[in-house]
Design a protein around this motif. Structure first.
Motif, mmCIF file in Angstrom:
data_model
loop_
_atom_site.group_PDB
_atom_site.id
_atom_site.type_symbol
_atom_site.label_atom_id
_atom_site.label_comp_id
_atom_site.label_asym_id
_atom_site.label_seq_id
_atom_site.Cartn_x
_atom_site.Cartn_y
_atom_site.Cartn_z
ATOM 1 N N GLN A 58 -17.874 -1.171 -2.637
ATOM 2 C CA GLN A 58 -17.438 -2.145 -3.638
ATOM 3 C C GLN A 58 -17.734 -1.698 -5.066
ATOM 4 O O GLN A 58 -17.335 -2.350 -6.014
ATOM 5 C CB GLN A 58 -18.097 -3.509 -3.381
ATOM 6 N N THR A 79 -20.500 -5.122 -12.278
ATOM 7 C CA THR A 79 -19.329 -4.704 -11.515
ATOM 8 C C THR A 79 -18.714 -3.489 -12.182
ATOM 9 O O THR A 79 -18.473 -3.492 -13.379
ATOM 10 C CB THR A 79 -18.287 -5.838 -11.455
ATOM 11 N N ASN A 81 -15.958 -1.748 -10.607
ATOM 12 C CA ASN A 81 -14.634 -1.517 -10.051
ATOM 13 C C ASN A 81 -13.579 -2.267 -10.843
ATOM 14 O O ASN A 81 -13.647 -3.480 -10.992
ATOM 15 C CB ASN A 81 -14.608 -1.975 -8.590
ATOM 16 N N ALA A 82 -12.579 -1.578 -11.340
ATOM 17 C CA ALA A 82 -11.564 -2.210 -12.174
ATOM 18 C C ALA A 82 -10.727 -3.224 -11.411
ATOM 19 O O ALA A 82 -10.077 -4.072 -12.004
ATOM 20 C CB ALA A 82 -10.648 -1.151 -12.774
ATOM 21 N N THR A 83 -10.728 -3.159 -10.075
ATOM 22 C CA THR A 83 -9.961 -4.118 -9.286
ATOM 23 C C THR A 83 -10.791 -5.329 -8.901
ATOM 24 O O THR A 83 -10.293 -6.255 -8.263
ATOM 25 C CB THR A 83 -9.414 -3.462 -8.011
ATOM 26 N N ASP A 84 -12.068 -5.337 -9.237
ATOM 27 C CA ASP A 84 -12.943 -6.446 -8.917
ATOM 28 C C ASP A 84 -12.813 -7.515 -9.993
ATOM 29 O O ASP A 84 -12.129 -7.351 -10.994
ATOM 30 C CB ASP A 84 -14.396 -5.968 -8.829
ATOM 31 N N THR A 85 -13.480 -8.635 -9.778
ATOM 32 C CA THR A 85 -13.479 -9.708 -10.779
ATOM 33 C C THR A 85 -14.923 -10.040 -11.128
ATOM 34 O O THR A 85 -15.687 -10.430 -10.256
ATOM 35 C CB THR A 85 -12.785 -10.972 -10.229
ATOM 36 N N ALA A 87 -13.321 -7.441 -14.140
ATOM 37 C CA ALA A 87 -12.950 -6.027 -14.095
ATOM 38 C C ALA A 87 -14.083 -5.151 -14.603
ATOM 39 O O ALA A 87 -14.811 -5.512 -15.509
ATOM 40 C CB ALA A 87 -11.687 -5.794 -14.934
ATOM 41 N N ALA A 91 -11.337 2.818 -13.184
ATOM 42 C CA ALA A 91 -10.529 2.622 -11.987
ATOM 43 C C ALA A 91 -10.947 3.662 -10.959
ATOM 44 O O ALA A 91 -10.671 4.851 -11.114
ATOM 45 C CB ALA A 91 -9.046 2.767 -12.323
ATOM 46 N N TRP A 92 -11.629 3.224 -9.929
ATOM 47 C CA TRP A 92 -12.086 4.142 -8.898
ATOM 48 C C TRP A 92 -10.937 4.484 -7.958
ATOM 49 O O TRP A 92 -10.089 3.659 -7.647
ATOM 50 C CB TRP A 92 -13.224 3.509 -8.095
ATOM 51 N N THR A 94 -9.607 5.476 -4.149
ATOM 52 C CA THR A 94 -9.997 5.057 -2.799
ATOM 53 C C THR A 94 -11.035 6.008 -2.214
ATOM 54 O O THR A 94 -10.939 7.226 -2.349
ATOM 55 C CB THR A 94 -8.763 5.019 -1.880
ATOM 56 N N THR A 115 -15.586 10.112 -8.967
ATOM 57 C CA THR A 115 -14.252 9.597 -8.677
ATOM 58 C C THR A 115 -13.361 10.670 -8.054
ATOM 59 O O THR A 115 -12.289 10.361 -7.547
ATOM 60 C CB THR A 115 -13.562 9.101 -9.956
#
Length: 354
Positions: A58, A79, A81-85, A87, A91-92, A94, A115
């Motif tokens: 995560q 946090t 991760n740019a896709t988390d809330t 942000a 941007a990690w 996959t 990364t």
């Protein structure tokens, strides 16, 4: 956000010894991190009973308050991760994420991961542990004199306010004076590559864990040393000792956490062998050519140790171990052991945490 489950088993003890000294390792309990981070890897701690965890899946940084007694509380400190809330800062890609963590008093934390992306390269993030505020972020930074962002995956405090960072799959290092990523300088360290984590002792000697997992199913694990030959805490002029310690295992795994801690008055390197289910304890005063046979820290509750830290809170010492992929609940957790008394840690109190 509070972790919703805490598991406690019957207190168990394992006697460890180095020379004539002996240290009791007493299992206290598992702090379940699965609701916050399923792959807890890097771990570090302060002197007030707070632990900090760098998560790989995560890409979150967790703060666990009160691991030394009472009711521990885990929450997301930052946090990434740019896709988390909300942000995060980068941007990690996959299957990439944070890998290491290191604390410096009074309130500075550095976490890092790779990364494997030519644009970002990696991220070393400096965080205020009181507020969770990000104070520095290396992602995408191009150091002075370079043309691309520098690749790195691990970071540790080095000297008063400096950072040393290493490639996760290499033998090259960066030195960032006062945590300034833009002015980081390159340093060619000991070969071979495949470094995983690093730790620094009080004298400024850097210990780097390394395995050859990336070459098929690697079985060789070692520790490199970079020895500070002066008092200014800079990498230039230091001497390298490749494979200061080497061992062979059935499977070297990927997570190879390393830490330096003083137990029984003996400063030691602690090396996690995740696939072997044990932690090695090697005195830093061991002969440079062939370190003494390490003590093996094993316990029924240590199944897949990813990283480890020795924490001192007042007069008590604790061993904190991150684990993921365990065969029983909690499958992702921070496992707490006492290296001395467990005053204030009654099973009834901890069992109530569910």
């Amino acid at each position: 956000m509070r972790v919703s489950h805490f598991t406690i088993a019957t207190l168990l003890s394992t006697a460890l010894s180095v020379g004539a000294s002996a240290q009791t390792l007493t299992f206290v309990g598992h702090i379940d991190t699965g609701g916050l981070e399923v792959t807890p890897v890097g771990i570090t701690a302060d002197g007030s009973g707070n632990a900090y965890v760098a998560g790989f899946s995560q890409r979150r940084v967790l703060k666990i308050a009160g691991f030394n007694g009472g009711t521990p509380v885990a929450s997301v400190l930052t946090t990434t991760n740019a896709t988390d809330t909300p942000a995060g800062p980068i941007a990690w890609i996959t299957d990439t994420g944070l890998f290491t963590a290191d604390f410096k008093a009074p309130n500075r934390l550095v976490v890092a991961g790779d990364t494997f992306d030519g644009t970002n390269g990696g991220a070393a993030i400096i965080i205020d542990t009181d507020t969770g505020t990000i104070l520095g972020n290396s992602a995408g930074v191009i150091p002075t004199g370079e043309t691309t962002p520098f690749r790195h995956a691990g970071a540790a405090w080095y000297g008063p306010n400096n950072l040393v960072m290493q490639f996760q799959a290499g033998s090259n290092y960066w030195f960032a004076p006062n945590g300034d990523f833009a002015t980081a300088s390159f340093y060619g360290g000991p070969a071979p590559g495949a470094s995983r984590d690093l730790a620094v002792d009080a004298a400024g000697t850097i210990y780097v864990s390394r395995n050859n997992k990336w070459v098929g199913d690697g079985t060789e694990v070692s520790i490199h040393r970079i020895i500070d030959t002066g008092s200014d805490f800079v990498l230039a002029g230091n001497s390298n000792e490749a494979n200061w310690f080497t061992t062979t295992v059935a499977n070297s795994g990927s997570a190879q956490g390393i830490a330096v801690g003083t137990i029984d008055g003996v400063e030691s390197v602690l090396l996690c062998l995740r696939e072997s289910g044990k932690i090695l304890r090697i005195p830093t005063t061991a002969a440079t050519v062939a370190p003494a046979t390490p003590v093996e820290i094993t316990h029924v509750e240590i199944e897949f140790p990813a990283d480890v830290t020795v924490a001192t809170v007042g007069s008590e010492q604790f061993l904190l171990v991150t684990q993921y992929g365990r065969s029983s609940a909690p499958t992702s957790c921070v496992t707490v052991f006492s290296l001395g008394s467990i005053a204030g840690m009654t099973p009834a109190t901890w069992q109530a945490y569910d």
